[in-house]
Design an enzyme around this catalytic site. Structure first.
Site, PDB file in Angstrom:
ATOM      1  N   ARG A 111       0.562 -18.697   8.707  1.00 15.12           N
ATOM      2  CA  ARG A 111      -0.288 -19.989   8.526  1.00 15.12           C
ATOM      3  C   ARG A 111      -1.210 -19.874   7.399  1.00 15.12           C
ATOM      4  O   ARG A 111      -1.600 -18.938   7.000  1.00 15.12           O
ATOM      5  CB  ARG A 111      -1.233 -19.886   9.728  1.00 15.12           C
ATOM      6  CG  ARG A 111      -1.953 -21.096   9.805  1.00 15.12           C
ATOM      7  CD  ARG A 111      -2.707 -21.348  11.102  1.00 15.12           C
ATOM      8  NE  ARG A 111      -1.893 -21.385  12.217  1.00 15.12           N
ATOM      9  CZ  ARG A 111      -2.312 -21.154  13.487  1.00 15.12           C
ATOM     10  NH1 ARG A 111      -3.466 -20.641  13.604  1.00 15.12           N
ATOM     11  NH2 ARG A 111      -1.364 -21.043  14.313  1.00 15.12           N
ATOM     12  N   SER A 181      -1.285  -8.836  10.049  1.00 14.83           N
ATOM     13  CA  SER A 181      -1.500  -8.116  11.282  1.00 14.83           C
ATOM     14  C   SER A 181      -0.546  -7.230  12.097  1.00 14.83           C
ATOM     15  O   SER A 181       0.223  -7.245  12.882  1.00 14.83           O
ATOM     16  CB  SER A 181      -1.593  -9.418  12.685  1.00 14.83           C
ATOM     17  OG  SER A 181      -2.231 -10.249  12.056  1.00 14.83           O
ATOM     18  N   ASP A 234      -5.730  -9.335  12.105  1.00 13.54           N
ATOM     19  CA  ASP A 234      -6.218 -10.344  12.947  1.00 13.54           C
ATOM     20  C   ASP A 234      -7.186 -10.331  14.022  1.00 13.54           C
ATOM     21  O   ASP A 234      -7.949 -11.079  14.219  1.00 13.54           O
ATOM     22  CB  ASP A 234      -4.700 -10.876  13.754  1.00 13.54           C
ATOM     23  CG  ASP A 234      -4.093 -10.146  14.532  1.00 13.54           C
ATOM     24  OD1 ASP A 234      -4.378  -8.976  14.482  1.00 13.54           O
ATOM     25  OD2 ASP A 234      -3.273 -10.657  15.167  1.00 13.54           O
TER      26      ASP A 234
HETATM   27  C1  BGC Z   1      -0.194  -4.726  15.347  1.00 13.18           C
HETATM   28  C2  BGC Z   1      -1.582  -5.237  15.169  1.00 13.18           C
HETATM   29  C3  BGC Z   1      -2.088  -6.383  15.402  1.00 13.18           C
HETATM   30  C4  BGC Z   1      -1.690  -7.015  16.744  1.00 13.18           C
HETATM   31  C5  BGC Z   1      -1.774  -8.276  17.209  1.00 13.18           C
HETATM   32  C6  BGC Z   1       0.019  -5.213  16.701  1.00 13.18           C
HETATM   33  O1  BGC Z   1       1.461  -5.014  16.647  1.00 13.18           O
HETATM   34  O2  BGC Z   1      -0.048  -3.245  15.361  1.00 13.18           O
HETATM   35  O3  BGC Z   1      -2.240  -4.705  13.733  1.00 13.18           O
HETATM   36  O4  BGC Z   1      -3.216  -6.582  15.577  1.00 13.18           O
HETATM   37  O5  BGC Z   1      -0.281  -6.538  16.734  1.00 13.18           O
HETATM   38  O6  BGC Z   1      -1.238  -9.186  16.441  1.00 13.18           O
END
Ligand code: BGC
Length: 493
Positions: A111, A181, A234
């Site tokens: 996004r 993320s 995130d």
């Molecule tokens: C990642 C995180 C992320 C989470 C939610 C996980 O697979 O390792 O960094 O914050 O997913 O998106």
């Protein structure tokens, strides 16, 4: 493009959940299981037993997560939880002004967002966003392909900007908060190297690389004059975005395709922080998905892990997050089919297809209130090519409930570990101070039974008194705003 908020983004249907200090008498469990239970099936009974998470067991899980948090704060790689230093020491204050951007990459969509910030009184003057889906090919392709695609979409988003609504101050470059993320070893607020991919991503040659450099190169190649001022997870973006509207937000949790939690930590409680100043607070990205101890792993979890793109990693995530719950259920059903005639003597081919059953299907089946479990029947027919009788439908729902209950309760234990850590250092709940957990992710948003199991576990472990000061607030999509705000806080101007 969509026009958005000038007030806190809390989904009306869920809003904020505050725990009452009075004990609740029982769970709200889906009617399909509450009514006539499926007739005995040894595989199901064993699976239910293996997945069971009674309170004392859950307490041990919360304690083990807390131990790993402490070990991860002590030294790099000390525990299963990476406890990543995010370099976010100052959360948004409301005074931020100017035009900032956010780019959110973490799932099958990314996004882009622009936000015109107007300071304490006016807050968000204008914002626009666009969501673009990422093909399976890009998720497992090269970094040049992935970042090239993202930069091209970002460039066309900026090109569409309406000058009347958005204003970049003269002499300034556009600044971006990049929400990435995945587990990143952060080296400063605007740089970090990817430790490993999760959630079905496996872009080649990127592990160990600076993700901001990858984006910068691609932006340059597309003639986009923009700089990354903040690289955030995130969970951090959710915490920051929610904190903008509510000062009591101390934790940001994601329960979606993947899962994670970030929280406000006292610097003096972080031995591995080698900076001279040990006063004040900073945000820790726990990467709790990596927790792996004393989890109630069954043969189905083990087999799913083995065939995943990241075997042996993120085991807690594989038990509690949206990407995996449907797949665990599919594997259990397949086994029941092959060994105990779940659907007569027939093993439907589709049941052998990985990921054929998704978490949203489980949710729909658990919500079926009809006497003959009609919706369960249709989902099984539509997605698995199966004609299931009443007994089979009931069994299927019980399998779903078992997996979802385990996931929700384990997630609750993780939140408790974090809240107790905060409480130990600040005594805020004990002194009656409201403590907010900002929550985002489709699993939490769209799966009422999961939510309920999570909340029940939280009260069971925390006790009614402390829990009465905790609010779980569904803050949908605030991570983009959070990233833009952190770009503002860390602006070079
Ligand atoms: C990642 C995180 C992320 C989470 C939610 C996980 O697979 O390792 O960094 O914050 O997913 O998106």
């Amino acid at each position: 493009m969509s026009l958005m908020f000038s007030s806190p983004v809390v989904t009306p249907a869920l809003g904020s959940f505050t725990f009452s200090s009075r004990p609740r008498s029982n769970y709200i469990v889906m009617s399909a299981v509450r009514s006539n239970s499926a007739s005995t099936c040894p595989i199901l009974t064993k699976f239910q037993k293996d997945c069971d998470t009674p309170t004392p067991y859950l307490r041990n899980v919360a304690n083990a997560i807390a131990d790993d948090m402490r070990d991860g704060l002590a030294v790099e790689g000390g525990g299963d939880l990476e406890m990543i230093l995010t370099f976010v020491d100052a959360l948004p204050s409301g005074n931020e002004e100017g035009l900032f951007y956010a780019l959110d990459l973490g799932g099958t969509n990314f996004r882009v967002r622009s936000v015109q910030l107007g300071g304490k009184k006016e807050r968000v003057l204008a914002t626009e966003s666009e969501q673009i889906s990422i093909s399976q090919k890009l998720m497992i392709g090269t970094s040049e392909e992935l970042f090239g695609f993202i930069a091209s979409k970002l460039a066309s988003f900026v090109a569409k900007e309406k000058p009347g609504r958005f204003l970049l101050e003269e002499g300034r470059k556009r600044e971006l908060g990049f929400t990435f993320s995945f587990p990143v070893k952060q080296t400063s607020i605007d740089s970090g190297t990817l430790s490993k991919w999760t959630k079905g991503f496996k872009v080649s040659g990127m592990e160990g690389k600076n993700v901001v450099a990858c984006l910068n190169e691609a932006m340059e190649a597309h003639g986009l004059d923009m700089r990354v001022s903040a690289l955030v997870n995130d969970g951090v973006g959710t915490l920051a975005g929610a904190r903008y509207w509510d000062e009591d937000v101390m934790v940001g949790v994601i329960l979606g395709t993947g899962t994670n939690a970030c929280y406000v930590e006292q610097k003096h409680a972080i031995p591995k922080l080698r900076s001279k100043s040990s006063s004040g607070t900073t945000i820790i990205n726990t990467e709790w998905g990596g927790f792996s101890k004393i989890l109630p792993q069954t043969i189905f979890d083990l087999e799913m892990d083995e065939t995943s793109l990241n075997p042996g990693e993120h085991l807690y995530e594989k038990m509690i997050s949206g990407m995996y719950l449907g797949e665990i259920v599919r594997r259990v059903l397949l086994h029941m089919c092959e060994t105990s005639d779940l659907f007569g003597h027939f093993v439907p081919a589709k049941l052998s297809t990985p990921l054929a059953l998704r978490t949203e299907h489980l949710c729909k089946m658990q919500e079926d209130n009809t006497d003959d479990l009609r919706d369960v029947g249709s989902i099984l027919y539509d997605f698995l090519d199966v004609e299931a009788n009443m007994n089979a439908r009931r069994r299927v729902v019980e399998v779903c409930d078992t997996v979802v209950k385990r996931g929700g309760r384990l997630a609750g234990a993780g939140i408790v570990a974090i809240l107790e850590k905060i409480e130990k250092d600040t005594k805020r709940m004990g002194s009656g101070k409201r403590t907010v957990v900002a929550m985002d992710g489709a699993l939490y948003e769209k799966y009422p039974q999961y939510r309920q199991y999570m909340q029940d576990a939280l009260v069971e472990l925390l006790g009614h008194k402390l829990a009465s000061h905790v609010a779980i607030k569904h803050t949908k999509d605030v991570s983009g705003l959070g990233a833009a705000l952190l770009a503002a806080t860390n602006s070079i101007y």
